[in-house]
Design a protein around this motif. Structure first.
Motif, PDB file in Angstrom:
ATOM      1  N   GLY A   1       0.793  -1.220   0.000  1.00 12.54           N
ATOM      2  CA  GLY A   1       0.000   0.000   0.000  1.00 12.54           C
ATOM      3  C   GLY A   1       0.826   1.270   0.000  1.00 12.54           C
ATOM      4  O   GLY A   1       0.392   2.301  -0.519  1.00 12.54           O
TER       5      GLY A   1
ATOM      6  N   VAL B   1       4.254   0.051  -7.127  1.00 14.79           N
ATOM      7  CA  VAL B   1       3.904  -1.262  -6.606  1.00 14.79           C
ATOM      8  C   VAL B   1       4.374  -2.381  -7.527  1.00 14.79           C
ATOM      9  O   VAL B   1       4.697  -3.478  -7.067  1.00 14.79           O
ATOM     10  CB  VAL B   1       2.379  -1.350  -6.345  1.00 14.79           C
TER      11      VAL B   1
ATOM     12  N   ALA C   1      -1.182  -6.456  -9.034  1.00 12.19           N
ATOM     13  CA  ALA C   1      -1.042  -5.468  -7.967  1.00 12.19           C
ATOM     14  C   ALA C   1      -1.221  -4.051  -8.488  1.00 12.19           C
ATOM     15  O   ALA C   1      -1.732  -3.175  -7.778  1.00 12.19           O
ATOM     16  CB  ALA C   1       0.317  -5.610  -7.297  1.00 12.19           C
ATOM     17  N   ALA C   2      -0.796  -3.821  -9.729  1.00 14.72           N
ATOM     18  CA  ALA C   2      -0.887  -2.485 -10.301  1.00 14.72           C
ATOM     19  C   ALA C   2      -2.241  -2.199 -10.930  1.00 14.72           C
ATOM     20  O   ALA C   2      -2.570  -1.037 -11.192  1.00 14.72           O
ATOM     21  CB  ALA C   2       0.211  -2.295 -11.351  1.00 14.72           C
TER      22      ALA C   2
ATOM     23  N   PRO D   1      -6.454  -1.894 -11.260  1.00 13.84           N
ATOM     24  CA  PRO D   1      -7.442  -1.300 -10.348  1.00 13.84           C
ATOM     25  C   PRO D   1      -7.953  -2.265  -9.273  1.00 13.84           C
ATOM     26  O   PRO D   1      -8.125  -1.866  -8.115  1.00 13.84           O
ATOM     27  CB  PRO D   1      -8.562  -0.863 -11.296  1.00 13.84           C
TER      28      PRO D   1
ATOM     29  N   ARG E   1      -5.265  -2.639  -6.534  1.00 14.89           N
ATOM     30  CA  ARG E   1      -5.167  -1.427  -5.708  1.00 14.89           C
ATOM     31  C   ARG E   1      -6.362  -1.327  -4.753  1.00 14.89           C
ATOM     32  O   ARG E   1      -6.214  -0.946  -3.588  1.00 14.89           O
ATOM     33  CB  ARG E   1      -5.084  -0.194  -6.604  1.00 14.89           C
ATOM     34  N   GLU E   2      -7.538  -1.687  -5.253  1.00 13.08           N
ATOM     35  CA  GLU E   2      -8.722  -1.681  -4.396  1.00 13.08           C
ATOM     36  C   GLU E   2      -8.624  -2.745  -3.318  1.00 13.08           C
ATOM     37  O   GLU E   2      -8.993  -2.513  -2.163  1.00 13.08           O
ATOM     38  CB  GLU E   2      -9.984  -1.889  -5.242  1.00 13.08           C
TER      39      GLU E   2
ATOM     40  N   ALA F   1      -6.279  -1.493  -0.613  1.00 15.72           N
ATOM     41  CA  ALA F   1      -6.919  -0.401   0.126  1.00 15.72           C
ATOM     42  C   ALA F   1      -8.011  -0.923   1.050  1.00 15.72           C
ATOM     43  O   ALA F   1      -8.142  -0.471   2.197  1.00 15.72           O
ATOM     44  CB  ALA F   1      -7.497   0.621  -0.847  1.00 15.72           C
TER      45      ALA F   1
END
Length: 261
Positions: A70, A75, A236-237, A239, A242-243, A246
């Motif tokens: 994160g 990333v 990992a990169a 969407p 990333r969500e 997060a």
């Protein structure tokens, strides 16, 4: 050798490599992965007959350092470097002229499952639990998870990777991941019995057997590990990845963009 994240001890032909970051569940961070690789290479240089891979604390390993994911500036590069370091350690465990025994107590999650499975013999406490969990944060597996298809079977690994069940030690044994399950209080004695049995045997025969069976089961292991790296860095990169990170850090359910209609 003493490091912050991994402890190494060698005596009488046996190297004991212990993940020693209990405060974060032995999460596989760049530092822990580097220390693990250094310890495995030290065991190889010491020409030990046996490696015992264990962990301190309540978890064998909770898997990758999601907080690190994160906070990474890039990333993709972070995951590439981290996965490649871990994969070098896994490859060394596969190829070294020593029998590797892993000892799983508590939770083994994500790459922690693959790391435990990098051993030739997996011993587990009855309280141990195993789960892959990668797709739960929008990632694909790494650490050698894809190589489990050779020992557990394609559809069993797909079930584990897509639905992320939490397997008990007995279920992991029934699946073929764990060799022996022992009550928690009896596990240390069981480990020492296995160590004594292996040390009393023929090293020549043990090394030849390990080489023969591993080469037959996973002849293209290093290529598979690199494919895992490329896949997880891409996920990992994206969407969804990333969500997923997060959401994990925010302690909420993810809302993956690719799943929204």
């Amino acid at each position: 050798m003493s490091t912050t994240k991994v402890r190494y001890e060698a005596e009488n032909g046996t190297a004991r490599i212990t993940l020693a970051s209990p405060e974060d569940g032995n999460a596989i961070s760049p530092r822990l992965a580097a220390d693990l690789l250094a310890a495995v290479r030290r065991a190889k240089a010491d020409d030990v007959r046996l490696v015992v891979l264990a962990a301190e604390g309540k978890a064998f390993s909770v898997g990758g350092d999601i907080r690190g994911f994160g906070s990474a500036e890039n990333v993709e590069d972070f995951l590439d470097d981290l996965a490649e370091t871990l994969h070098h350690a896994v490859s060394e465990l596969y190829r070294m002229d020593a029998v590797v025994v892993s000892v799983v107590t508590g939770v083994a999650a994500g790459a922690g499952v693959a790391l435990a499975a990098a051993a030739d013999v997996v011993l587990a406490a009855r309280s141990a639990r195993f789960t892959l969990a990668y797709t739960g944060i929008g990632f694909s597996p790494d650490g050698g998870t894809s190589l489990l298809t050779a020992s557990l079977g394609l559809h069993r690994v797909l079930h584990m990777a897509l639905l992320n069940p939490r397997l008990s030690a007995e279920q992991a044994q029934a699946a073929g991941l764990v060799a022996e399950v022992h009550p928690d209080e009896e596990l240390p004695a069981a480990v020492e019995r296995v160590v004594s049995t292996l040390l009393a045997g023929s090293r020549t025969a043990q090394v030849a057997t390990k080489r023969l069976l591993r080469e037959q089961a996973t002849p293209l292991a290093e290529g598979a590990l690199r494919k895992e790296t490329l896949s997880i860095r891409s996920c990992a990169a994206a969407p969804d990845g990333r969500e997923g990170v997060a959401a994990f850090l925010g302690k909420r359910a993810p809302q993956f963009p690719s799943g929204q209609s």
